[in-house]
Design an enzyme around this catalytic site. Structure first.
Site, PDB file in Angstrom:
ATOM      1  N   HIS A  63     -62.000 -25.556   5.338  1.00  0.00           N
ATOM      2  CA  HIS A  63     -61.719 -24.357   4.546  1.00  0.00           C
ATOM      3  C   HIS A  63     -61.927 -23.127   5.416  1.00  0.00           C
ATOM      4  O   HIS A  63     -62.382 -23.216   6.562  1.00  0.00           O
ATOM      5  CB  HIS A  63     -62.557 -24.311   3.268  1.00  0.00           C
ATOM      6  CG  HIS A  63     -64.033 -24.218   3.470  1.00  0.00           C
ATOM      7  ND1 HIS A  63     -64.783 -25.211   4.047  1.00  0.00           N
ATOM      8  CD2 HIS A  63     -64.924 -23.236   3.146  1.00  0.00           C
ATOM      9  CE1 HIS A  63     -66.055 -24.866   4.074  1.00  0.00           C
ATOM     10  NE2 HIS A  63     -66.170 -23.658   3.541  1.00  0.00           N
ATOM     11  N   HIS A  65     -63.851 -20.377   5.238  1.00  0.00           N
ATOM     12  CA  HIS A  65     -65.076 -19.610   5.389  1.00  0.00           C
ATOM     13  C   HIS A  65     -65.453 -19.506   6.865  1.00  0.00           C
ATOM     14  O   HIS A  65     -65.241 -20.437   7.651  1.00  0.00           O
ATOM     15  CB  HIS A  65     -66.218 -20.245   4.592  1.00  0.00           C
ATOM     16  CG  HIS A  65     -66.224 -19.841   3.146  1.00  0.00           C
ATOM     17  ND1 HIS A  65     -66.777 -20.618   2.146  1.00  0.00           N
ATOM     18  CD2 HIS A  65     -65.734 -18.719   2.533  1.00  0.00           C
ATOM     19  CE1 HIS A  65     -66.631 -19.994   0.988  1.00  0.00           C
ATOM     20  NE2 HIS A  65     -66.003 -18.859   1.189  1.00  0.00           N
ATOM     21  N   ASP A  67     -68.122 -19.679   8.683  1.00  0.00           N
ATOM     22  CA  ASP A  67     -68.986 -20.625   9.401  1.00  0.00           C
ATOM     23  C   ASP A  67     -68.266 -21.921   9.741  1.00  0.00           C
ATOM     24  O   ASP A  67     -68.832 -22.800  10.384  1.00  0.00           O
ATOM     25  CB  ASP A  67     -70.258 -20.918   8.591  1.00  0.00           C
ATOM     26  CG  ASP A  67     -69.997 -21.455   7.199  1.00  0.00           C
ATOM     27  OD1 ASP A  67     -69.051 -20.968   6.544  1.00  0.00           O
ATOM     28  OD2 ASP A  67     -70.731 -22.356   6.749  1.00  0.00           O
ATOM     29  N   HIS A  68     -66.980 -22.013   9.355  1.00  0.00           N
ATOM     30  CA  HIS A  68     -66.182 -23.197   9.680  1.00  0.00           C
ATOM     31  C   HIS A  68     -65.013 -22.878  10.618  1.00  0.00           C
ATOM     32  O   HIS A  68     -64.376 -23.808  11.118  1.00  0.00           O
ATOM     33  CB  HIS A  68     -65.650 -23.836   8.395  1.00  0.00           C
ATOM     34  CG  HIS A  68     -66.732 -24.368   7.509  1.00  0.00           C
ATOM     35  ND1 HIS A  68     -67.048 -25.701   7.408  1.00  0.00           N
ATOM     36  CD2 HIS A  68     -67.597 -23.724   6.690  1.00  0.00           C
ATOM     37  CE1 HIS A  68     -68.058 -25.869   6.561  1.00  0.00           C
ATOM     38  NE2 HIS A  68     -68.402 -24.672   6.111  1.00  0.00           N
ATOM     39  N   HIS A 140     -64.824 -25.764  -4.740  1.00  0.00           N
ATOM     40  CA  HIS A 140     -65.576 -24.790  -3.953  1.00  0.00           C
ATOM     41  C   HIS A 140     -65.089 -23.392  -4.332  1.00  0.00           C
ATOM     42  O   HIS A 140     -64.142 -23.237  -5.104  1.00  0.00           O
ATOM     43  CB  HIS A 140     -65.386 -25.065  -2.459  1.00  0.00           C
ATOM     44  CG  HIS A 140     -66.356 -24.343  -1.580  1.00  0.00           C
ATOM     45  ND1 HIS A 140     -67.710 -24.351  -1.803  1.00  0.00           N
ATOM     46  CD2 HIS A 140     -66.165 -23.578  -0.459  1.00  0.00           C
ATOM     47  CE1 HIS A 140     -68.314 -23.643  -0.866  1.00  0.00           C
ATOM     48  NE2 HIS A 140     -67.395 -23.152  -0.051  1.00  0.00           N
ATOM     49  N   ASP A 211     -67.120 -28.212   2.130  1.00  0.00           N
ATOM     50  CA  ASP A 211     -68.075 -27.688   1.154  1.00  0.00           C
ATOM     51  C   ASP A 211     -67.577 -27.979  -0.263  1.00  0.00           C
ATOM     52  O   ASP A 211     -66.404 -27.765  -0.579  1.00  0.00           O
ATOM     53  CB  ASP A 211     -68.244 -26.182   1.333  1.00  0.00           C
ATOM     54  CG  ASP A 211     -68.911 -25.828   2.657  1.00  0.00           C
ATOM     55  OD1 ASP A 211     -69.144 -26.750   3.470  1.00  0.00           O
ATOM     56  OD2 ASP A 211     -69.202 -24.632   2.868  1.00  0.00           O
ATOM     57  N   HIS A 269     -74.591 -29.787   6.928  1.00  0.00           N
ATOM     58  CA  HIS A 269     -74.417 -28.474   6.304  1.00  0.00           C
ATOM     59  C   HIS A 269     -75.704 -28.067   5.575  1.00  0.00           C
ATOM     60  O   HIS A 269     -75.706 -27.687   4.402  1.00  0.00           O
ATOM     61  CB  HIS A 269     -73.221 -28.483   5.343  1.00  0.00           C
ATOM     62  CG  HIS A 269     -72.662 -27.118   5.052  1.00  0.00           C
ATOM     63  ND1 HIS A 269     -73.056 -26.377   3.959  1.00  0.00           N
ATOM     64  CD2 HIS A 269     -71.756 -26.358   5.711  1.00  0.00           C
ATOM     65  CE1 HIS A 269     -72.401 -25.227   3.938  1.00  0.00           C
ATOM     66  NE2 HIS A 269     -71.597 -25.188   5.007  1.00  0.00           N
TER      67      HIS A 269
END
Length: 307
Positions: A63, A65, A67-68, A140, A211, A269
Site C-alpha cells: 500500500h 503509506h 513507511d512502505h 485498512h 497492513d 510490523h
C-alpha cells in the site's frame, strides 16, 4: 527459498527496527530476489546483507503509506550503479506509477535498465512456469493488499527400481524421461514418464500481508500457507487502538493462523512503542494461541524447505 527481513517496524523507524521491507530470495529457483515493500532506508538495510540489488527483479508494494514506499526511489536509482541491467517490475496499488515517475522526473534520475510499473486491484498478479502470485484487498485506512506466492507442484522423483525392472538401465535416457512426457528407447519401446514418477512434490506457499485489521476476514486467502508473514502492530492490550488505526494485534493474528492451517506464522510490523525487551511478551501472547509463531527482527533469515 529464503525470507530476509530488512525492516520489521511500523510507522517510523526505531533503533531496533527499520520500517517495512521483506526480501524473498529465489536464487536457486529463478536466480532472482523479490522485494515486498520498500520503506525508507531499505537500501541501507540491504548493505548489511548478502543481497545484491541487481538481483531484485520484482518489487511488490502492499500500500501507499510512506513507511512502505519512501525507500523506493533511492533503491531504483542505486540499482543502476550496482550492475542492474535486467528488467525490474514494480507491482503496486493505484498511485504507484505517478509516485515513481514523479520522483524520478523531479530528481532527473535516469535508469540504466528497463522498468515496468503495474498497478493492480485483486486477483492473479503474475504467473510463470514456477510461481503464481495472487493479491487480495485488505481492510485498512487506504487500499492495502496481501500477496499469496504459490510455487507450482514439481514432478515426483524418478522410480529407478521400476525402470530397472522394465529393463531400462541407468544412463542418459533417465534424464530424457524426466524432461519429456514420452521417450523411445533405442529398441523403439515407448516410455511414458507418468508411469515412472512418484507422487508430485507439492509446491510451497508463502503469504505476505500488508497492513490490515479484522484478519479473520482473510482466512481463505492465507489457508494452508507454509509461511504466513502478518503484521502484529500492537499487543493484545491495545486492541481498541489497533481497531482505530486499522491494524492487528498479536492474538488476532495468531487466531488467523490457528484456524487457517498455517504451518508457520511470522509476526512483523511491530509498533515502535515496543522495544526489544518487549519481544518475549508479544511472542508469548501469540504462541499461547498458535505455538508455531516467530517474531521477525531486522536481518533475520527464514529458510523455507522444499516439501
Amino acid at each position: 527459498m529464503e525470507l530476509v527481513f530488512l525492516g520489521t517496524g511500523s510507522g517510523v523507524p526505531s533503533k531496533e527496527r527499520n520500517v517495512s521491507a521483506t526480501a524473498l530470495k529465489l536464487l536457486q529457483e529463478q536466480n532472482s530476489i523479490w522485494l515486498f515493500d520498500c520503506g525508507e532506508a531499505t537500501q541501507h538495510q540491504i548493505l548489511h546483507t548478502s543481497i545484491k540489488p541487481r538481483k531484485i527483479t520484482k518489487i511488490f508494494i502492499t500500500h501507499m503509506h510512506g513507511d512502505h514506499i519512501f525507500g523506493l526511489p533511492g533503491l531504483l536509482s542505486s540499482r543502476s550503479f550496482q550492475g542492474g541491467k535486467d528488467l525490474l517490475t514494480v507491482y503496486g496499488p493505484e498511485g504507484i506509477k505517478d509516485y515513481i515517475e514523479t520522483s524520478l522526473a523531479v530528481s532527473e534520475t535516469t535508469l540504466a535498465y528497463p522498468l515496468s510499473i503495474v498497478e493492480f486491484t485483486e486477483g492473479v498478479l503474475f504467473e510463470d512456469e514456477q510461481f503464481r502470485v495472487t493479491c487480495k484487498k485488505l481492510e485498512h485506512g487506504i487500499p492495502s493488499y496481501g500477496f499469496r506466492i504459490s510455487e507450482k507442484d514439481k514432478p515426483g522423483r524418478l522410480l529407478v527400481e521400476k525402470l530397472k525392472d522394465a529393463g531400462i538401465e541407468p544412463g542418459p535416457i533417465y534424464q530424457q524421461i524426466k524432461e519429456n512426457a514420452v521417450v523411445q528407447t533405442h529398441g523403439g519401446q515407448p516410455i511414458h514418464r507418468d508411469d515412472y514418477l512418484g507422487p508430485p512434490k507439492k509446491g510451497r506457499v508463502i503469504t505476505i500481508m500488508g497492513d490490515t485489521r479484522s484478519p479473520e476476514y482473510n482466512l481463505s486467502f492465507v489457508q494452508d500457507s507454509d509461511v504466513l508473514v502478518h503484521e502484529a502492530t500492537f499487543g493484545h492490550e491495545k486492541e481498541a487502538l489497533a481497531k482505530a488505526y486499522f491494524h492487528s494485534t498479536t492474538k488476532q493474528t495468531a487466531n488467523l493462523a490457528k484456524y487457517s492451517n498455517v504451518n508457520k506464522l511470522i509476526l512483523t510490523h511491530i509498533s515502535s512503542r515496543y522495544q526489544q525487551g518487549d519481544d518475549d511478551k508479544l511472542l508469548d501472547e501469540a504462541r499461547h494461541i498458535f505455538s508455531k509463531t516467530e517474531l521477525a527482527r531486522d536481518f533475520r533469515q527464514i529458510n523455507i524447505e522444499s516439501k
